[in-house]
Every structure is written in C-alpha cells, then in structure tokens.
Design a protein around this motif. Structure first.
Motif, mmCIF file in Angstrom:
data_model
loop_
_atom_site.group_PDB
_atom_site.id
_atom_site.type_symbol
_atom_site.label_atom_id
_atom_site.label_comp_id
_atom_site.label_asym_id
_atom_site.label_seq_id
_atom_site.Cartn_x
_atom_site.Cartn_y
_atom_site.Cartn_z
ATOM 1 N N ALA A 2 -8.364 -10.314 22.725
ATOM 2 C CA ALA A 2 -9.010 -9.294 21.900
ATOM 3 C C ALA A 2 -8.586 -9.441 20.443
ATOM 4 O O ALA A 2 -7.442 -9.778 20.137
ATOM 5 C CB ALA A 2 -8.647 -7.903 22.401
ATOM 6 N N GLU A 3 -9.558 -9.220 19.573
ATOM 7 C CA GLU A 3 -9.270 -9.299 18.140
ATOM 8 C C GLU A 3 -8.453 -8.083 17.707
ATOM 9 O O GLU A 3 -8.754 -6.942 18.068
ATOM 10 C CB GLU A 3 -10.586 -9.353 17.354
ATOM 11 N N VAL A 4 -7.411 -8.326 16.960
ATOM 12 C CA VAL A 4 -6.560 -7.251 16.470
ATOM 13 C C VAL A 4 -7.038 -6.835 15.086
ATOM 14 O O VAL A 4 -7.177 -7.670 14.188
ATOM 15 C CB VAL A 4 -5.083 -7.705 16.397
ATOM 16 N N ARG A 5 -7.333 -5.548 14.939
ATOM 17 C CA ARG A 5 -7.815 -5.042 13.658
ATOM 18 C C ARG A 5 -6.659 -4.937 12.672
ATOM 19 O O ARG A 5 -5.593 -4.414 12.997
ATOM 20 C CB ARG A 5 -8.456 -3.652 13.850
ATOM 21 N N SER A 6 -6.866 -5.463 11.474
ATOM 22 C CA SER A 6 -5.827 -5.375 10.455
ATOM 23 C C SER A 6 -5.662 -3.924 10.014
ATOM 24 O O SER A 6 -6.625 -3.161 9.968
ATOM 25 C CB SER A 6 -6.177 -6.252 9.249
ATOM 26 N N VAL A 7 -4.462 -3.542 9.707
ATOM 27 C CA VAL A 7 -4.153 -2.166 9.335
ATOM 28 C C VAL A 7 -3.584 -2.132 7.928
ATOM 29 O O VAL A 7 -2.672 -2.903 7.592
ATOM 30 C CB VAL A 7 -3.138 -1.540 10.320
ATOM 31 N N ASP A 8 -4.150 -1.264 7.121
ATOM 32 C CA ASP A 8 -3.611 -1.057 5.777
ATOM 33 C C ASP A 8 -2.435 -0.093 5.896
ATOM 34 O O ASP A 8 -2.603 1.078 6.216
ATOM 35 C CB ASP A 8 -4.691 -0.473 4.869
ATOM 36 N N THR A 9 -1.237 -0.603 5.676
ATOM 37 C CA THR A 9 -0.047 0.216 5.894
ATOM 38 C C THR A 9 0.316 1.078 4.691
ATOM 39 O O THR A 9 1.221 1.896 4.777
ATOM 40 C CB THR A 9 1.159 -0.679 6.229
ATOM 41 N N ALA A 10 -0.379 0.884 3.578
ATOM 42 C CA ALA A 10 -0.056 1.672 2.382
ATOM 43 C C ALA A 10 -0.658 3.067 2.513
ATOM 44 O O ALA A 10 -1.856 3.211 2.776
ATOM 45 C CB ALA A 10 -0.601 0.988 1.132
ATOM 46 N N PRO A 11 0.143 4.122 2.354
ATOM 47 C CA PRO A 11 -0.419 5.478 2.422
ATOM 48 C C PRO A 11 -1.353 5.724 1.236
ATOM 49 O O PRO A 11 -1.229 5.078 0.189
ATOM 50 C CB PRO A 11 0.810 6.384 2.359
ATOM 51 N N PRO A 12 -2.301 6.647 1.388
ATOM 52 C CA PRO A 12 -3.217 6.960 0.283
ATOM 53 C C PRO A 12 -2.461 7.380 -0.977
ATOM 54 O O PRO A 12 -1.342 7.916 -0.908
ATOM 55 C CB PRO A 12 -4.056 8.114 0.834
ATOM 56 N N ALA A 13 -3.091 7.135 -2.118
ATOM 57 C CA ALA A 13 -2.442 7.408 -3.407
ATOM 58 C C ALA A 13 -2.010 8.865 -3.525
ATOM 59 O O ALA A 13 -0.936 9.161 -4.061
ATOM 60 C CB ALA A 13 -3.385 7.029 -4.543
ATOM 61 N N PHE A 14 -2.827 9.783 -3.011
ATOM 62 C CA PHE A 14 -2.476 11.202 -3.126
ATOM 63 C C PHE A 14 -1.184 11.508 -2.380
ATOM 64 O O PHE A 14 -0.317 12.236 -2.878
ATOM 65 C CB PHE A 14 -3.604 12.082 -2.598
ATOM 66 N N LEU A 15 -1.036 10.940 -1.168
ATOM 67 C CA LEU A 15 0.179 11.197 -0.399
ATOM 68 C C LEU A 15 1.395 10.612 -1.097
ATOM 69 O O LEU A 15 2.466 11.228 -1.115
ATOM 70 C CB LEU A 15 0.044 10.614 1.009
ATOM 71 N N ARG A 16 1.245 9.425 -1.666
ATOM 72 C CA ARG A 16 2.370 8.837 -2.385
ATOM 73 C C ARG A 16 2.747 9.680 -3.598
ATOM 74 O O ARG A 16 3.924 9.846 -3.914
ATOM 75 C CB ARG A 16 2.022 7.406 -2.841
ATOM 76 N N GLY A 93 -6.453 12.446 5.143
ATOM 77 C CA GLY A 93 -6.575 12.547 6.595
ATOM 78 C C GLY A 93 -7.581 11.566 7.147
ATOM 79 O O GLY A 93 -7.347 10.901 8.169
ATOM 80 N N ALA A 94 -8.718 11.424 6.473
ATOM 81 C CA ALA A 94 -9.758 10.497 6.926
ATOM 82 C C ALA A 94 -9.280 9.049 6.865
ATOM 83 O O ALA A 94 -9.736 8.208 7.648
ATOM 84 C CB ALA A 94 -11.008 10.678 6.078
ATOM 85 N N ALA A 95 -8.360 8.769 5.945
ATOM 86 C CA ALA A 95 -7.829 7.407 5.858
ATOM 87 C C ALA A 95 -6.993 7.061 7.081
ATOM 88 O O ALA A 95 -6.870 5.892 7.453
ATOM 89 C CB ALA A 95 -6.989 7.255 4.586
ATOM 90 N N LEU A 96 -6.417 8.069 7.723
ATOM 91 C CA LEU A 96 -5.627 7.838 8.929
ATOM 92 C C LEU A 96 -6.516 7.676 10.154
ATOM 93 O O LEU A 96 -6.322 6.777 10.970
ATOM 94 C CB LEU A 96 -4.644 8.995 9.137
ATOM 95 N N HIS A 97 -7.530 8.561 10.261
ATOM 96 C CA HIS A 97 -8.445 8.490 11.409
ATOM 97 C C HIS A 97 -9.725 9.239 11.065
ATOM 98 O O HIS A 97 -9.662 10.333 10.488
ATOM 99 C CB HIS A 97 -7.801 9.123 12.649
ATOM 100 N N PRO A 98 -10.881 8.682 11.424
ATOM 101 C CA PRO A 98 -12.150 9.356 11.096
ATOM 102 C C PRO A 98 -12.254 10.761 11.664
ATOM 103 O O PRO A 98 -12.945 11.609 11.111
ATOM 104 C CB PRO A 98 -13.209 8.430 11.716
ATOM 105 N N ALA A 99 -11.555 11.026 12.788
ATOM 106 C CA ALA A 99 -11.620 12.357 13.385
ATOM 107 C C ALA A 99 -11.010 13.417 12.481
ATOM 108 O O ALA A 99 -11.265 14.617 12.666
ATOM 109 C CB ALA A 99 -10.914 12.368 14.738
ATOM 110 N N LEU A 100 -10.190 12.982 11.526
ATOM 111 C CA LEU A 100 -9.544 13.932 10.628
ATOM 112 C C LEU A 100 -10.349 14.174 9.363
ATOM 113 O O LEU A 100 -9.896 14.896 8.474
ATOM 114 C CB LEU A 100 -8.142 13.425 10.242
#
Length: 265
Positions: A2-16, A93-100
């Motif tokens: 299975a293809e592994v989806r790349s993950v952006d580990t940098a938190p959104p600018a607002f959270l930082r 929140g949306a950057a973490l998961h679309p459900a948020l």
C-alpha cells in the motif's frame, strides 16, 4: 504494498504563533477588551520591548490591530480580531483532519444570550450621540430586550447624530424613537454587571459604579469627527456600526456566562 501518504509534520502557522506562552497571554488579555501597551506590560509582567515585539508578530498575522488613542495621541489601543481568530482555529483543525472543518451555521444564527432581565449593561462614550447609542440599540435588538441595557455620555450632545439614526434604520431596521443622549450622572447609583466604554476619553472620565461591575474598553474612533456633510460622513458611521455590531455579537456569550455564574441551578 500500500502507498503511504506523506504527512506534513509542521503545525499550522496560527498554532505555532499562538502556542508561544507570552503571545497566548497577550491574546487572552486582549480577549477581555482593548488595551494599551503599558497595561499589557503590567498584566503580563514582561518588559515593554518584549511585549511590543510579540504584539508586532500578532499584528503581522492579522490577529491584532492598533488604533491611536483619541485621548492621548502618544498611546495606541490594541484590539483582538475574534472573527479572524475563529477562522484561524477552524483552519488549523481542518489541517489535522477534514472532519474537524468548521461547518458554518445560518448566517444570522443567534449566539447564546442571557435570560430576560438577568444582566445589566451600560455603554459609555463622550457625546452619547453615536457610538454608545448604536451599541445600546444593537445589544437590545440582538437579545430581544432580554438584557437591561443603557447608554450615557460624559458630555452628552443635545440629540443623536442624524447619521446614527440613519445607520440604525437603514442597516439594521432599528427605530431610534426612544433613544436620547443623557449624562452619565443620571445613572449614578444604578447597578450594572458590565460597563463598556467605547471612547478613549470617556474611559478616563468614567466613574466607579456600585458592586464593582466588569469594566471593558472598546477603542472606537468617533465617526462624528469626520469632516463633511452628513452624506459625506455616512460611510464612517456605517463602518462604526459594523465594528460595534461585531463586538456586540462577541459580547453575547460573555453575558450568558455572567448570568450562569450569578444564578447557578
């Protein structure tokens, strides 16, 4: 495999930005109302140059704005844009998961408001001809009269500014027939839960009230000082009314919380 989806580990600018302890303290302090740098320095107990540096970062991000004080031009009042903060929180929140992702409700869905007669609010400016009566009328409208609300001035005008009458009628459908400027002294001795000044000069002149009400300052320029005819200055009144309406909307949950604290089940 299975293809592994790349993950952006940098938190959104607002959270930082907001996660920094001192910046979070500044955001929390400004959520209580507009304040000057020296007041923020005293509240946070940090050097002025450090506070100013972090305020500049918050301004650059569009979370905080500054206006020159009409009482002392050497001072500036800082204001927290709560709508922008809400958007930034939702986007994070949306950057973490679309459900948020935030689901917008009806555009005119009313926020929580207190029960009838439970909370008393006083709006104060200098002339009581534009800013404070606009706030009084809008809070009364948005709570359907559930809040006891009044406005007054430290040096009241003889009558409401014509553009105050016009903007409340045209933008909000509010009849100002019962609104008249009055002096702050006429309310001496009355109990209020919240006293909100909308004028830098009035903030300095506003007296104490019984029972230690919560004091909040909204640093809003006086649209009546704009030069020109009533038609020429009307856009300034529309901007002022829009600003006041946003602040009143954000005030409603605060008033509801005041009611819950004073009248526990």
């Amino acid at each position: 495999m299975a293809e592994v989806r790349s993950v952006d580990t940098a938190p959104p600018a607002f959270l930082r930005l907001a996660a920094h302890p001192l910046r979070w303290q500044l955001l929390s302090a400004l959520a209580d109302g507009d304040q000057r740098v020296r007041e923020l320095v005293a509240r946070i107990d940090q050097p002025q140059n450090l506070v100013s540096y972090h305020l500049r970062l918050l301004r650059n991000a569009g979370l905080v704005s500054a206006t020159r004080s009409s009482y002392d031009g050497r001072d500036s009042y800082y204001h927290l844009d709560l709508d922008r903060c809400a958007e930034a929180f939702a986007d994070s929140g949306a950057a973490l998961h679309p459900a948020l992702r935030r689901h917008a409700g009806p555009p005119d869905a009313p926020p929580a408001s207190p029960s009838a007669g439970s909370v008393a609010v006083l709006f104060v400016c200098t002339g009581n001809g534009s800013r404070s009566p606009i706030a009084e009328a809008l809070l009364r409208r948005r709570t359907s009269g559930a809040v006891t609300v009044a406005s007054a001035g430290t040096r009241p005008k003889p009558a409401l500014h014509p553009n105050t009458v016009r903007v409340l009628r045209e933008s909000f459908g509010i009849d100002t027939c019962g609104l008249r400027p009055r002096h702050l002294d006429t309310l001496a001795g009355r109990r209020f839960d919240h006293v909100i000044t909308l004028c830098d000069r009035a903030r300095e002149a506003c007296p104490e009230f019984p029972d230690n009400p919560r004091r909040t300052h909204w640093s809003i320029p006086d649209p009546a000082t704009a030069e020109g005819t009533d038609d020429a200055t009307y856009p300034a009144f529309r901007r002022t009314a829009a600003d006041v309406d946003v602040r009143v909307r954000h005030l409603l949950p605060v008033l509801a919380a005041t009611h819950r604290q004073e009248d526990p089940p």
